[in-house]
Design a protein around this motif. Structure first.
Motif, short mmCIF file in Angstrom:
data_model
loop_
_atom_site.label_atom_id
_atom_site.label_comp_id
_atom_site.label_asym_id
_atom_site.label_seq_id
_atom_site.Cartn_x
_atom_site.Cartn_y
_atom_site.Cartn_z
N THR A 126 5.73 -1.40 0.14
CA THR A 126 5.94 -2.62 -0.63
C THR A 126 5.02 -2.77 -1.83
OG1 THR A 126 4.38 -3.92 0.70
CG2 THR A 126 6.69 -3.86 1.44
N GLY A 127 3.89 -2.06 -1.82
CA GLY A 127 2.91 -2.22 -2.88
C GLY A 127 2.04 -3.44 -2.69
N MET A 128 2.14 -4.09 -1.54
CA MET A 128 1.36 -5.30 -1.24
C MET A 128 0.50 -5.08 -0.01
SD MET A 128 4.29 -8.18 -1.91
CE MET A 128 5.55 -7.30 -1.00
N GLU A 129 -0.75 -5.48 -0.10
CA GLU A 129 -1.68 -5.33 1.02
C GLU A 129 -1.45 -6.43 2.06
OE1 GLU A 129 -3.98 -2.89 1.60
OE2 GLU A 129 -3.18 -1.90 -0.17
N ALA A 130 -1.50 -6.05 3.32
CA ALA A 130 -1.40 -7.01 4.41
C ALA A 130 -2.71 -7.79 4.50
CB ALA A 130 -1.13 -6.29 5.72
N GLU A 131 -2.59 -9.11 4.62
CA GLU A 131 -3.78 -9.94 4.77
C GLU A 131 -4.14 -10.14 6.23
OE1 GLU A 131 -4.19 -13.49 2.60
OE2 GLU A 131 -4.24 -12.41 0.71
N SER A 132 -3.11 -10.25 7.06
CA SER A 132 -3.37 -10.43 8.49
C SER A 132 -2.13 -10.05 9.29
CB SER A 132 -3.75 -11.89 8.80
OG SER A 132 -2.66 -12.74 8.50
N VAL A 133 -2.34 -9.89 10.59
CA VAL A 133 -1.25 -9.63 11.52
C VAL A 133 -1.18 -10.84 12.44
CG1 VAL A 133 -0.39 -8.13 13.35
CG2 VAL A 133 -1.58 -7.14 11.38
N SER A 134 -0.07 -11.58 12.36
CA SER A 134 0.03 -12.82 13.14
C SER A 134 0.72 -12.63 14.47
CB SER A 134 0.73 -13.90 12.32
OG SER A 134 2.01 -13.45 11.91
N SER A 135 1.38 -11.48 14.66
CA SER A 135 2.05 -11.22 15.92
C SER A 135 2.07 -9.71 16.15
CB SER A 135 3.49 -11.75 15.85
OG SER A 135 4.23 -11.36 16.98
N PHE A 136 1.87 -9.30 17.39
CA PHE A 136 1.80 -7.88 17.72
C PHE A 136 2.18 -7.70 19.18
CE2 PHE A 136 -0.91 -4.29 19.23
CZ PHE A 136 -0.34 -3.29 18.47
N GLU A 137 3.20 -6.85 19.43
CA GLU A 137 3.58 -6.59 20.82
C GLU A 137 4.22 -5.22 20.96
OE1 GLU A 137 6.99 -8.76 22.48
OE2 GLU A 137 7.41 -9.46 20.46
N GLN A 138 4.06 -4.66 22.15
CA GLN A 138 4.69 -3.38 22.45
C GLN A 138 6.07 -3.67 23.02
OE1 GLN A 138 2.48 -0.75 25.00
NE2 GLN A 138 3.62 1.01 24.28
N THR A 139 7.06 -2.91 22.56
CA THR A 139 8.44 -3.06 23.02
C THR A 139 8.88 -1.76 23.69
OG1 THR A 139 9.40 -2.23 20.96
CG2 THR A 139 8.94 -4.60 21.07
N GLU A 140 10.09 -1.75 24.20
CA GLU A 140 10.62 -0.53 24.82
C GLU A 140 10.77 0.60 23.80
OE1 GLU A 140 14.22 -1.19 26.99
OE2 GLU A 140 13.34 -2.77 28.22
N GLU A 141 11.08 0.23 22.55
CA GLU A 141 11.30 1.22 21.50
C GLU A 141 10.02 1.61 20.78
OE1 GLU A 141 13.10 -1.84 21.31
OE2 GLU A 141 14.61 -1.00 22.63
N GLY A 142 8.97 0.80 20.89
CA GLY A 142 7.72 1.07 20.17
C GLY A 142 6.86 -0.17 20.04
N TRP A 143 6.74 -0.66 18.79
CA TRP A 143 5.89 -1.80 18.50
C TRP A 143 6.59 -2.75 17.54
CZ3 TRP A 143 1.27 -1.78 21.09
CH2 TRP A 143 0.84 -0.56 21.63
N ALA A 144 6.32 -4.05 17.67
CA ALA A 144 6.85 -5.07 16.76
C ALA A 144 5.68 -5.92 16.28
CB ALA A 144 7.88 -5.93 17.48
N GLU A 178 4.33 -8.94 13.17
CA GLU A 178 4.60 -9.84 12.05
C GLU A 178 3.35 -9.82 11.20
OE1 GLU A 178 6.12 -14.34 11.27
OE2 GLU A 178 7.09 -13.13 12.82
N VAL A 179 3.52 -9.44 9.95
CA VAL A 179 2.40 -9.22 9.05
C VAL A 179 2.48 -10.21 7.90
CG1 VAL A 179 1.28 -7.51 7.56
CG2 VAL A 179 2.42 -6.77 9.65
N GLU A 180 1.34 -10.84 7.58
CA GLU A 180 1.26 -11.79 6.47
C GLU A 180 0.78 -11.05 5.23
OE1 GLU A 180 2.45 -14.83 7.25
OE2 GLU A 180 2.62 -14.01 9.27
N ALA A 205 4.08 -14.21 2.36
CA ALA A 205 5.30 -13.85 3.05
C ALA A 205 4.95 -13.26 4.41
CB ALA A 205 6.10 -12.84 2.24
N SER A 206 5.83 -13.49 5.35
CA SER A 206 5.73 -12.88 6.68
C SER A 206 6.77 -11.78 6.76
CB SER A 206 6.02 -13.89 7.78
OG SER A 206 5.02 -14.86 7.84
N TYR A 207 6.32 -10.61 7.14
CA TYR A 207 7.22 -9.47 7.31
C TYR A 207 7.26 -9.07 8.77
CZ TYR A 207 7.68 -8.56 2.32
OH TYR A 207 7.99 -8.65 0.98
N GLN A 208 8.48 -8.88 9.27
CA GLN A 208 8.66 -8.33 10.61
C GLN A 208 8.67 -6.82 10.44
OE1 GLN A 208 12.32 -9.47 12.48
NE2 GLN A 208 11.62 -8.82 14.48
#
Length: 129
Positions: free
Chosen positions: A58-76, A78-80, A95-98
């Motif tokens: 994206t060319g944009m630095e993540a400021e924080s991670v507001s949600s983090f979980e392991q799923t059956e397929e990998g990881w999910a 939400e990054v601010e 912006a929040s990105y999933q």
């Protein structure tokens, strides 16, 4: 000439007297490399990889991670992200990105799910917290 012969013999005897530690087992080393290379990354490593990969795409630095979980397929996650810097800072657009990653921590997809001004709180839901 006898000195040369003695030297060669002493080198030969040194080679045959190698310690067990100095001898390598190629099959054991190969198995160890496979085990190491197939080891899954831990949560902190996944977080770092996700932030770096999202920034690269994206060319944009993540400021924080507001949600983090392991799923059956990998990881999910939400990054601010800071999308548009403004003055004063409270007017900057965030912006929040999933972000989705596979079990190895490789980014498989992302999407923007929310855009907001930094200084604005989410609206409270009626009857919610």
């Amino acid at each position: 000439m006898s000195n040369t012969k003695n030297s060669e013999e002493s080198h030969g005897s040194q080679k045959t007297q190698e310690s067990p530690e100095s001898r390598r087992n190629p099959k054991a080393e190969e198995a160890e490399e496979k085990t190491t290379s197939t080891k899954r990354p831990g949560p902190m490593q996944v977080l770092r990889q996700a932030r770096a990969q999202l920034a690269e795409l994206t060319g944009m630095e993540a400021e924080s991670v507001s949600s983090f979980e392991q799923t059956e397929e990998g990881w999910a996650l939400e990054v601010e992200v800071l999308e548009l810097e403004r003055v004063p800072d409270t007017m900057s657009l965030m912006a929040s990105y999933q972000v989705e990653l596979d079990l190895d921590g490789e980014l498989t997809g992302y999407r923007r799910v929310r855009r907001y001004e930094r200084g604005r709180a989410d609206a409270r839901r009626p009857g919610g917290r």
